[in-house]
Scaffold this motif. Structure first.
Motif, PDB file in Angstrom:
ATOM      1  N   GLU A 150      -6.360   7.069 -23.319  1.00  0.00           N
ATOM      2  CA  GLU A 150      -7.791   7.104 -23.039  1.00  0.00           C
ATOM      3  C   GLU A 150      -8.032   7.751 -21.675  1.00  0.00           C
ATOM      4  O   GLU A 150      -7.313   7.491 -20.700  1.00  0.00           O
ATOM      5  N   ILE A 151      -9.043   8.590 -21.614  1.00  0.00           N
ATOM      6  CA  ILE A 151      -9.399   9.283 -20.387  1.00  0.00           C
ATOM      7  C   ILE A 151     -10.777   8.810 -19.933  1.00  0.00           C
ATOM      8  O   ILE A 151     -11.731   8.788 -20.718  1.00  0.00           O
ATOM      9  N   VAL A 152     -10.866   8.419 -18.676  1.00  0.00           N
ATOM     10  CA  VAL A 152     -12.156   8.145 -18.057  1.00  0.00           C
ATOM     11  C   VAL A 152     -12.551   9.412 -17.300  1.00  0.00           C
ATOM     12  O   VAL A 152     -11.948   9.745 -16.274  1.00  0.00           O
ATOM     13  N   LEU A 153     -13.524  10.135 -17.845  1.00  0.00           N
ATOM     14  CA  LEU A 153     -14.019  11.338 -17.173  1.00  0.00           C
ATOM     15  C   LEU A 153     -15.084  10.920 -16.168  1.00  0.00           C
ATOM     16  O   LEU A 153     -16.038  10.213 -16.518  1.00  0.00           O
ATOM     17  N   ALA A 154     -14.933  11.357 -14.927  1.00  0.00           N
ATOM     18  CA  ALA A 154     -15.920  11.023 -13.902  1.00  0.00           C
ATOM     19  C   ALA A 154     -16.249  12.263 -13.084  1.00  0.00           C
ATOM     20  O   ALA A 154     -15.346  13.003 -12.672  1.00  0.00           O
ATOM     21  N   PHE A 155     -17.528  12.479 -12.871  1.00  0.00           N
ATOM     22  CA  PHE A 155     -18.023  13.582 -12.060  1.00  0.00           C
ATOM     23  C   PHE A 155     -18.906  12.946 -10.977  1.00  0.00           C
ATOM     24  O   PHE A 155     -20.036  12.540 -11.247  1.00  0.00           O
ATOM     25  N   PHE A 156     -18.361  12.847  -9.773  1.00  0.00           N
ATOM     26  CA  PHE A 156     -18.986  12.043  -8.730  1.00  0.00           C
ATOM     27  C   PHE A 156     -19.964  12.856  -7.879  1.00  0.00           C
ATOM     28  O   PHE A 156     -19.778  14.060  -7.663  1.00  0.00           O
ATOM     29  N   ALA A 157     -20.955  12.171  -7.370  1.00  0.00           N
ATOM     30  CA  ALA A 157     -21.811  12.699  -6.316  1.00  0.00           C
ATOM     31  C   ALA A 157     -21.145  12.457  -4.958  1.00  0.00           C
ATOM     32  O   ALA A 157     -20.237  11.642  -4.831  1.00  0.00           O
ATOM     33  N   ASP A 158     -21.565  13.222  -3.949  1.00  0.00           N
ATOM     34  CA  ASP A 158     -21.396  12.878  -2.536  1.00  0.00           C
ATOM     35  C   ASP A 158     -19.958  12.858  -2.018  1.00  0.00           C
ATOM     36  O   ASP A 158     -19.703  12.286  -0.962  1.00  0.00           O
ATOM     37  N   GLU A 159     -19.020  13.507  -2.692  1.00  0.00           N
ATOM     38  CA  GLU A 159     -17.646  13.498  -2.185  1.00  0.00           C
ATOM     39  C   GLU A 159     -17.572  14.126  -0.800  1.00  0.00           C
ATOM     40  O   GLU A 159     -16.783  13.685   0.050  1.00  0.00           O
ATOM     41  N   GLU A 160     -18.389  15.152  -0.557  1.00  0.00           N
ATOM     42  CA  GLU A 160     -18.331  15.851   0.728  1.00  0.00           C
ATOM     43  C   GLU A 160     -18.916  15.025   1.873  1.00  0.00           C
ATOM     44  O   GLU A 160     -18.887  15.443   3.029  1.00  0.00           O
ATOM     45  N   ASN A 161     -19.441  13.859   1.558  1.00  0.00           N
ATOM     46  CA  ASN A 161     -19.920  12.914   2.575  1.00  0.00           C
ATOM     47  C   ASN A 161     -19.089  11.633   2.543  1.00  0.00           C
ATOM     48  O   ASN A 161     -19.538  10.577   2.958  1.00  0.00           O
ATOM     49  N   GLY A 162     -17.874  11.734   2.013  1.00  0.00           N
ATOM     50  CA  GLY A 162     -17.008  10.568   1.943  1.00  0.00           C
ATOM     51  C   GLY A 162     -17.232   9.688   0.734  1.00  0.00           C
ATOM     52  O   GLY A 162     -16.661   8.604   0.639  1.00  0.00           O
ATOM     53  N   GLY A 163     -18.077  10.144  -0.210  1.00  0.00           N
ATOM     54  CA  GLY A 163     -18.277   9.388  -1.448  1.00  0.00           C
ATOM     55  C   GLY A 163     -19.176   8.184  -1.317  1.00  0.00           C
ATOM     56  O   GLY A 163     -19.203   7.324  -2.215  1.00  0.00           O
ATOM     57  N   VAL A 164     -19.964   8.098  -0.238  1.00  0.00           N
ATOM     58  CA  VAL A 164     -20.823   6.930  -0.027  1.00  0.00           C
ATOM     59  C   VAL A 164     -21.783   6.743  -1.195  1.00  0.00           C
ATOM     60  O   VAL A 164     -21.972   5.626  -1.693  1.00  0.00           O
ATOM     61  N   TYR A 165     -22.396   7.834  -1.663  1.00  0.00           N
ATOM     62  CA  TYR A 165     -23.363   7.772  -2.763  1.00  0.00           C
ATOM     63  C   TYR A 165     -22.719   8.094  -4.120  1.00  0.00           C
ATOM     64  O   TYR A 165     -23.429   8.229  -5.110  1.00  0.00           O
ATOM     65  N   GLY A 211     -26.672  11.538   3.802  1.00  0.00           N
ATOM     66  CA  GLY A 211     -27.740  11.328   2.834  1.00  0.00           C
ATOM     67  C   GLY A 211     -28.659  12.515   2.657  1.00  0.00           C
ATOM     68  O   GLY A 211     -29.572  12.481   1.823  1.00  0.00           O
ATOM     69  N   ASP A 212     -28.431  13.594   3.417  1.00  0.00           N
ATOM     70  CA  ASP A 212     -29.255  14.807   3.327  1.00  0.00           C
ATOM     71  C   ASP A 212     -28.559  15.783   2.387  1.00  0.00           C
ATOM     72  O   ASP A 212     -27.550  16.387   2.746  1.00  0.00           O
ATOM     73  N   ALA A 213     -29.093  15.920   1.183  1.00  0.00           N
ATOM     74  CA  ALA A 213     -28.416  16.750   0.184  1.00  0.00           C
ATOM     75  C   ALA A 213     -29.402  17.230  -0.869  1.00  0.00           C
ATOM     76  O   ALA A 213     -30.426  16.584  -1.124  1.00  0.00           O
ATOM     77  N   ALA A 248     -17.997  27.057 -15.120  1.00  0.00           N
ATOM     78  CA  ALA A 248     -17.880  27.038 -13.661  1.00  0.00           C
ATOM     79  C   ALA A 248     -18.996  27.851 -13.020  1.00  0.00           C
ATOM     80  O   ALA A 248     -19.601  27.435 -12.023  1.00  0.00           O
ATOM     81  N   ARG A 249     -19.296  29.012 -13.606  1.00  0.00           N
ATOM     82  CA  ARG A 249     -20.385  29.856 -13.092  1.00  0.00           C
ATOM     83  C   ARG A 249     -21.721  29.119 -13.183  1.00  0.00           C
ATOM     84  O   ARG A 249     -22.516  29.123 -12.233  1.00  0.00           O
ATOM     85  N   ASP A 250     -21.979  28.478 -14.313  1.00  0.00           N
ATOM     86  CA  ASP A 250     -23.238  27.741 -14.467  1.00  0.00           C
ATOM     87  C   ASP A 250     -23.369  26.651 -13.408  1.00  0.00           C
ATOM     88  O   ASP A 250     -24.448  26.443 -12.842  1.00  0.00           O
ATOM     89  N   LEU A 251     -22.282  25.935 -13.148  1.00  0.00           N
ATOM     90  CA  LEU A 251     -22.329  24.859 -12.167  1.00  0.00           C
ATOM     91  C   LEU A 251     -22.537  25.394 -10.752  1.00  0.00           C
ATOM     92  O   LEU A 251     -23.254  24.788  -9.941  1.00  0.00           O
ATOM     93  N   ILE A 252     -21.908  26.538 -10.442  1.00  0.00           N
ATOM     94  CA  ILE A 252     -22.109  27.153  -9.130  1.00  0.00           C
ATOM     95  C   ILE A 252     -23.572  27.498  -8.923  1.00  0.00           C
ATOM     96  O   ILE A 252     -24.122  27.373  -7.818  1.00  0.00           O
ATOM     97  N   ARG A 253     -24.255  27.911  -9.990  1.00  0.00           N
ATOM     98  CA  ARG A 253     -25.658  28.318  -9.890  1.00  0.00           C
ATOM     99  C   ARG A 253     -26.610  27.139  -9.723  1.00  0.00           C
ATOM    100  O   ARG A 253     -27.804  27.335  -9.493  1.00  0.00           O
ATOM    101  N   ILE A 254     -26.101  25.928  -9.827  1.00  0.00           N
ATOM    102  CA  ILE A 254     -26.903  24.739  -9.537  1.00  0.00           C
ATOM    103  C   ILE A 254     -26.593  24.333  -8.102  1.00  0.00           C
ATOM    104  O   ILE A 254     -25.491  23.870  -7.803  1.00  0.00           O
ATOM    105  N   ASP A 255     -27.523  24.517  -7.212  1.00  0.00           N
ATOM    106  CA  ASP A 255     -27.300  24.251  -5.789  1.00  0.00           C
ATOM    107  C   ASP A 255     -27.243  22.740  -5.542  1.00  0.00           C
ATOM    108  O   ASP A 255     -28.250  22.039  -5.654  1.00  0.00           O
ATOM    109  N   THR A 256     -26.056  22.245  -5.222  1.00  0.00           N
ATOM    110  CA  THR A 256     -25.867  20.818  -4.925  1.00  0.00           C
ATOM    111  C   THR A 256     -25.330  20.650  -3.504  1.00  0.00           C
ATOM    112  O   THR A 256     -24.440  19.846  -3.253  1.00  0.00           O
ATOM    113  N   THR A 257     -25.892  21.410  -2.579  1.00  0.00           N
ATOM    114  CA  THR A 257     -25.443  21.377  -1.190  1.00  0.00           C
ATOM    115  C   THR A 257     -25.579  19.981  -0.596  1.00  0.00           C
ATOM    116  O   THR A 257     -26.624  19.342  -0.690  1.00  0.00           O
ATOM    117  N   ASN A 258     -24.516  19.530   0.032  1.00  0.00           N
ATOM    118  CA  ASN A 258     -24.474  18.222   0.682  1.00  0.00           C
ATOM    119  C   ASN A 258     -24.309  18.438   2.184  1.00  0.00           C
ATOM    120  O   ASN A 258     -23.258  18.877   2.642  1.00  0.00           O
TER     121      ASN A 258
END
Length: 484
Positions: free
Chosen positions: A189-204, A78-80, A64-74
């Motif tokens: 069976e598990i489908v693991l998904a890590f999505f982009a752009d959820e904070e913009n409604g998931g468009v991307y 489309g500006d992210a 979790a700490r490693d992921l926080i240190r990757i800036d993925t500000t949305n």
């Protein structure tokens, strides 16, 4: 728009130990990061607890700490900052477990990761276990720590995404890792998904994949994701909220028109004045209490715990007795419409001919159309309303095999647990998956201290999560994967 972009499918081929190397490099840089953070915040104390830079943390906290240190500000629209670096980290971690993740980019850098984990019973339908990699912006000037340093202090992990939702991303990864490293597999069976752009409604992100790659979710009938499963204090009784519904979403733009003129004139056709009156009316509007099946059931449960008759005590009075833990629940009892952005004018001495405002409208699952009609009535016929983004509301039963499994997993970890349904006032990527007939729930199991304002952490300042809550959630998810 994402539908207008090329549709590349990019399988990730990192070095086998890329995720481990990234974590090790992050550990090695802790001392300098903390020093830099201290300087950036005027020498304020941001030092980490002894041993917290590596060996003192659980694997879930480190990820979790490693992921926080990757800036993925949305920032929306489309500006992210691209999710690709975080997607590469996640994919490398999954490859280290022997899985075959793929990265899908809806636009350059806007990356989502999907991988399948085989189950022991192929006759069972699959479950989607999903998170998102992006975060909302953080104004560092308002924080007591660097929001992207992943600081550990006071037994908590601090940073943007600590609760929304890089904590769950880490719990998902390490729960799967514990099973696979032990030679086990999840029951289904598990489908693991890590999505982009959820904070913009998931468009991307989720909406893009559902529209362009629905085959990724073939065979899945249920889904688990964010903003549920955390504990609240009900006057001394610990209860966990399983999210069984989400409000509908309408991000709208209000536009007032007038006539441009010199700023020194007496002028009544002023777009800014017209918009200000409309926004004030909408922002001050008191939406009445309106219950749906989920909130009625929640109120009945709360009344029973508090020893009250739900027919004699108003729903909002019961929720107010939850204190800080009722932050999300209060908004679930009514529709809401909050102005969030104003735009008008371009020079001090020019009266502009247009003025605009953005409004976040959240309505109960069955009231979306009538709420938008009421918004138009409130602001008046002269105000134009443009829909920027819209998505459906959801409501699913508080019952069935998955709800039973989540409840039992919680009670094995916390025998005193009371488990309640609730309606999320916001939204998640479950909205997109529902278009494929997938029934989604919110379940991020966190056992939290009674005084923590957890709802206030979402999109708030000094976002943080207790380290022991991360480990609790990891254990509950492992149990759920084994038994559901």
């Amino acid at each position: 728009m994402s539908s207008e972009t090329d549709d590349p499918v990019t399988p990730v081929t990192p070095e086998p130990s890329a995720a481990s190397a990234a974590s090790a490099a992050s550990d090695a840089s802790d001392a300098s990061d903390v020093s830099d953070a201290s300087e950036a915040f005027g020498g304020a104390e941001v030092s980490e607890a002894p041993g917290a830079s590596g060996a003192g943390l659980s694997e879930t906290a480190r990820v979790a700490r490693d992921l926080i240190r990757i800036d993925t500000t949305n920032r929306g629209g489309g500006d992210a900052e691209p999710e690709r670096p975080a997607a590469d980290y996640v994919a490398a971690y999954l490859r280290d477990l022997g899985l075959e993740p793929e990265i899908f980019e809806s636009a350059p850098g806007r990356a989502s990761v999907v991988a399948r984990v085989p189950g022991t019973d192929p006759a069972l339908p699959a479950m989607v276990l999903h998170g998102h990699l992006d975060v909302v912006p953080a104004d560092a000037a308002n924080w007591s720590v660097n929001p992207f340093a992943g600081v550990v202090r006071d037994g908590m992990l601090w940073g943007r995404g600590a609760v929304d939702m890089k904590d769950m991303d880490a719990m998902m990864l390490t729960a799967v890792a514990e099973l696979l490293r032990a030679g086990e597999r999840p029951r289904r069976e598990i489908v693991l998904a890590f999505f982009a752009d959820e904070e913009n409604g998931g468009v991307y992100g989720s909406h893009y994949l559902v529209e362009h790659h629905p085959e990724l979710f073939a065979g899945a009938t249920t889904a688990v994701s964010e903003v549920g499963g955390y504990s609240i204090d009900v006057e001394g009784t610990r209860a966990y909220l399983i999210q069984t519904g989400e409000k509908a979403l309408d991000w709208i733009r209000l536009r007032a028109r007038g006539t441009a003129a010199h700023g020194s004139r007496v002028w009544h056709d002023n777009a800014i004045t017209r918009l200000a009156e409309a926004i004030a009316a909408l922002g001050r509007h008191e939406w009445p209490i309106a219950l749906c099946d989920t909130t009625r059931e929640l109120i009945d449960h709360l009344a029973a715990i508090l020893g009250e008759d739900p027919q004699q005590v108003a729903p909002d009075e019961l929720v107010l007795r939850l204190g800080k833990g009722g932050g999300f629940i209060q908004a679930s009892l009514r529709n809401t419409s909050n102005p969030t952005v104003l735009t008008a004018g371009y020079k001090h001495n020019v009266i502009p001919d247009t003025a605009e405002a953005l409004v976040d409208v959240r309505s109960l699952p069955t009231q979306q159309g009538e709420v938008l009609a009421e918004v138009q009535r409130i602001v008046g016929p002269d105000i134009e309303i443009e829909t920027v983004h819209s998505d459906i509301g959801l409501e699913v039963p508080f019952g069935g095999e998955l709800v039973d499994a989540m409840t039992e997993s919680l009670r094995r970890a916390d025998p005193e647990a009371r488990v309640l349904p609730y309606l999320l006032s916001g939204g998640t990527d479950n909205k997109a998956l529902s278009r494929l007939g997938i029934t989604g729930y919110g379940f991020v199991p966190l056992r939290l201290p009674a005084g923590l304002d957890f709802p206030g952490m979402f999109h708030g300042v000094d976002e943080r999560v207790p380290l022991d809550a991360l480990d609790f959630g990891h254990s509950v998810l492992v149990d759920l994967l084994r038994t559901y």
